[in-house]
Design a protein around this motif. Structure first.
Motif, PDB file in Angstrom:
ATOM      1  N   HIS A  23       0.829  -1.206   0.000  1.00  0.00           N
ATOM      2  CA  HIS A  23       0.000   0.000   0.000  1.00  0.00           C
ATOM      3  C   HIS A  23       0.859   1.250   0.000  1.00  0.00           C
ATOM      4  N   PHE A  24       0.218   2.355  -0.343  1.00  0.00           N
ATOM      5  CA  PHE A  24       0.824   3.684  -0.286  1.00  0.00           C
ATOM      6  C   PHE A  24      -0.177   4.565   0.447  1.00  0.00           C
ATOM      7  N   ALA A  25       0.195   5.031   1.642  1.00  0.00           N
ATOM      8  CA  ALA A  25      -0.719   5.822   2.485  1.00  0.00           C
ATOM      9  C   ALA A  25      -2.053   5.097   2.673  1.00  0.00           C
ATOM     10  N   GLY A  26      -1.991   3.770   2.753  1.00  0.00           N
ATOM     11  CA  GLY A  26      -3.204   2.994   2.987  1.00  0.00           C
ATOM     12  C   GLY A  26      -3.977   2.647   1.734  1.00  0.00           C
ATOM     13  N   ILE A  27      -3.529   3.131   0.570  1.00  0.00           N
ATOM     14  CA  ILE A  27      -4.203   2.799  -0.698  1.00  0.00           C
ATOM     15  C   ILE A  27      -3.494   1.570  -1.258  1.00  0.00           C
ATOM     16  N   SER A  28      -4.208   0.463  -1.336  1.00  0.00           N
ATOM     17  CA  SER A  28      -3.529  -0.799  -1.663  1.00  0.00           C
ATOM     18  C   SER A  28      -3.421  -1.016  -3.168  1.00  0.00           C
ATOM     19  N   PHE A  29      -2.380  -1.763  -3.562  1.00  0.00           N
ATOM     20  CA  PHE A  29      -2.251  -2.211  -4.951  1.00  0.00           C
ATOM     21  C   PHE A  29      -2.257  -3.735  -4.948  1.00  0.00           C
ATOM     22  N   ASP A  30      -2.682  -4.324  -6.067  1.00  0.00           N
ATOM     23  CA  ASP A  30      -2.940  -5.761  -6.135  1.00  0.00           C
ATOM     24  C   ASP A  30      -1.878  -6.511  -6.936  1.00  0.00           C
ATOM     25  N   THR A  76       2.417  -1.404 -10.905  1.00  0.00           N
ATOM     26  CA  THR A  76       3.797  -1.838 -11.139  1.00  0.00           C
ATOM     27  C   THR A  76       4.776  -0.814 -10.573  1.00  0.00           C
ATOM     28  N   TYR A  77       4.490   0.467 -10.805  1.00  0.00           N
ATOM     29  CA  TYR A  77       5.355   1.534 -10.275  1.00  0.00           C
ATOM     30  C   TYR A  77       5.405   1.489  -8.743  1.00  0.00           C
ATOM     31  N   PHE A  78       4.243   1.397  -8.111  1.00  0.00           N
ATOM     32  CA  PHE A  78       4.217   1.390  -6.642  1.00  0.00           C
ATOM     33  C   PHE A  78       4.880   0.127  -6.080  1.00  0.00           C
ATOM     34  N   ALA A  79       4.690  -1.005  -6.755  1.00  0.00           N
ATOM     35  CA  ALA A  79       5.346  -2.243  -6.310  1.00  0.00           C
ATOM     36  C   ALA A  79       6.868  -2.103  -6.405  1.00  0.00           C
ATOM     37  N   GLU A  80       7.338  -1.541  -7.507  1.00  0.00           N
ATOM     38  CA  GLU A  80       8.785  -1.324  -7.683  1.00  0.00           C
ATOM     39  C   GLU A  80       9.361  -0.515  -6.531  1.00  0.00           C
ATOM     40  N   ARG A  81       8.647   0.543  -6.160  1.00  0.00           N
ATOM     41  CA  ARG A  81       9.160   1.434  -5.118  1.00  0.00           C
ATOM     42  C   ARG A  81       9.031   0.803  -3.729  1.00  0.00           C
ATOM     43  N   VAL A  82       7.865   0.238  -3.436  1.00  0.00           N
ATOM     44  CA  VAL A  82       7.630  -0.321  -2.099  1.00  0.00           C
ATOM     45  C   VAL A  82       8.504  -1.550  -1.856  1.00  0.00           C
TER      46      VAL A  82
END
Length: 510
Positions: free
Chosen positions: A100-107, A393-399
């Motif tokens: 997640h990013f600030a509680g906004i989840s990615f799948d 994909t971008y958020f997964a890469e960073r997290v």
């Protein structure tokens, strides 16, 4: 008069960062003393649920490359995440949350791993969870078995450094070492005593992590809930994290009482919830500060001593462990006397930008969490973006840390990235070959010129002539002891380029 034995390195702090660094230095044969202020390492905050930490790709790979992954992964079943990330998910779940990013989840289903052509499947999955207490036990056991001396109940109080060493005072004792590394947390005594500059942004909120009993548990919603005055997240009844935008005023200013927690919870949730017991409570803020240098003379900083930020998104532990992996072999080569010019400076050059990026990642999440119409509007846009394939994909890469790449120069896209975990012809994996902490030259096409080249760095670089199940179009690559690719070739390798990279990272040839 009895003089204490000089050590190669004294490390302040026996948290995961200090312990991993100690193991790295012992791997190179150095004498290491770890001084830890706390008598007893155990704390309820290091155990579940509050001691849960997500491990990023670089962290999982580091543990795998040093043979620690199986021990750290053992209680995985308890934590509800499979070793390989995706495989641990229930197949019949409609949405498989990957982060997640600030509680906004990615799948998981939205992530396009084809964007990461240099990642090969292996035991180091994309994400994994560990319990802080268990992690420290495993690392302390490894450090002890390797001959690291750990002294608990002795925190560094003051230090003096000269051209050839550092004198450290802890309790009634004095210790002498060639180098001192502060891994002693956000309020680091070493950082303050050595006069490092620490700059950044002040907090906007006080965060609370509490374990409570409530007279009316159904009053509060489950999950992450934004309100006009803040945010609270109830993962299971009575386990609550919440933030109040008070400029961080309450943090460490007074004891956390049941009355205070109830008042804050009522203000944030807008309900008249009643607490009957406060079992555990800690506060934190989003203060984001970073040391402007990671070295002063013979004193170095790593982990929270070098950078602090909010625990949002769980990046702090991973950032610190990355510091330890990067610093260990460089400091060891410097002490042994075979380091090339500037090797120790590359620790700051590579790690400071990574720290700065994580601090900004933390600040961006705070901006989305503010209880304002502007933040709610921005959140809606991020929510739309994160639901797209490119966004997830971008958020997964960073997290997950998949996008980590040091700027080492060189034309090949793999240079500065983590080495792929090749499955070699004999069935072993490339990651396993890094266990001894030496550099590796992997030569798929068995080039006599490359073989001759590594003999000039024998003892520092191990030569491996082997094909692999999947070569990713490569003919050869040179990998640093921390698993980072220093040089790579697709077609006919250029021995001169390999020699230059070897000299840059491993010093003069013999």
């Amino acid at each position: 008069m009895h003089h204490p034995i000089p050590y190669d390195v004294v490390i302040a702090g026996a948290g995961p960062v200090g312990l991993l660094l100690a193991c790295e230095l012992r791997l190179a044969g150095l004498s290491v003393l770890v001084l830890e202020q706390a008598e007893n390492p155990s704390s309820p905050l290091k155990r579940l649920p509050f001691g849960m930490r997500g491990l990023s790709v670089p962290t999982i790979e580091a543990f795998d490359r040093r043979g620690l992954l199986d021990d750290i992964a053992m209680p995985q079943q308890k934590l509800g995440s499979g070793k390989g990330g995706v495989s641990g998910q229930e197949k019949n779940q409609p949405r498989r949350q990957a982060g997640h990013f600030a509680g906004i989840s990615f799948d998981y289903d939205n992530i396009d791993s084809a964007k990461w052509p240099y990642r090969l499947p292996g035991p180091a999955g994309t994400n994994m969870a560990a319990e802080m207490a268990h992690l420290e036990i495993v690392l302390a056991a490894r450090a002890g078995a390797m001959g690291v001396e750990i002294r608990r109940g002795l925190g560094v109080e003051s230090l003096d450094q000269s051209d050839d060493g550092v004198t450290v005072r802890a309790g009634n004792e004095t210790f002498h070492a060639r180098w001192l590394v502060g891994c002693d947390g956000g309020r680091s005594t070493v950082r303050k005593a050595a006069g490092f500059e620490f700059t950044g942004t002040d907090p906007e909120f006080t965060g609370y992590s509490v374990e409570v009993e409530m007279a009316d548990p159904d009053t509060l919603g489950q999950g992450r809930i934004y309100t006009p005055t803040g945010m609270y997240f109830q993962s299971r009844p009575g386990t609550i994290a919440m933030v109040e935008f008070d400029g961080g005023a309450f943090h460490r200013s007074q004891p956390v009482t049941p009355e205070h927690v109830q008042a804050v919870l009522r203000r944030i949730s807008g309900t008249d919830v009643t607490l009957t017991a406060l079992k555990l409570a800690t506060t934190w803020t989003d203060r984001a500060y970073q040391a402007t240098a990671y070295r002063k003379g013979r004193v170095l900083l790593a982990g929270d001593a070098a950078h602090i930020h909010s625990p949002l998104g769980g990046q702090g532990l991973n950032l610190g462990l990355g510091d330890a992996m990067n610093l260990g072999w460089k400091l060891a080569a410097t002490i042994r006397g075979d380091a090339p010019a500037g090797l120790l400076d590359s620790y700051f050059e590579e790690r400071h930008p990574v720290g700065a990026q994580v601090l900004d990642w933390s600040r961006a999440q705070v901006a989305l969490m503010r209880p304002s119409p502007n933040s709610r509007a921005l959140e809606a846009i991020i929510r739309d973006l994160i639901a797209t394939r490119d966004g997830a994909t971008y958020f997964a890469e960073r997290v997950w840390g998949v996008s980590l790449r040091y700027d080492l120069g060189g034309d090949h896209p793999l240079i500065g990235r983590s080495a792929p975990d090749f499955e070699l012809a004999d069935g072993t994996r490339f990651g396993e070959r890094l266990r001894n902490g030496r550099g590796l030259l992997l030569d798929f096409d068995v080039s006599p010129a490359l073989q001759a080249l590594t003999s000039r760095w024998s003892g520092r670089i191990t030569y491996i002539a082997s094909n692999a199940k999947e070569r990713l179009g490569l003919s050869a690559l040179l990998v640093r002891p921390d698993g980072v690719v220093a040089w790579a070739a697709d077609a006919e390798p250029d021995p001169e380029g390999a020699a230059q990279a070897a000299a840059r990272w491993f010093g003069e040839s013999k």
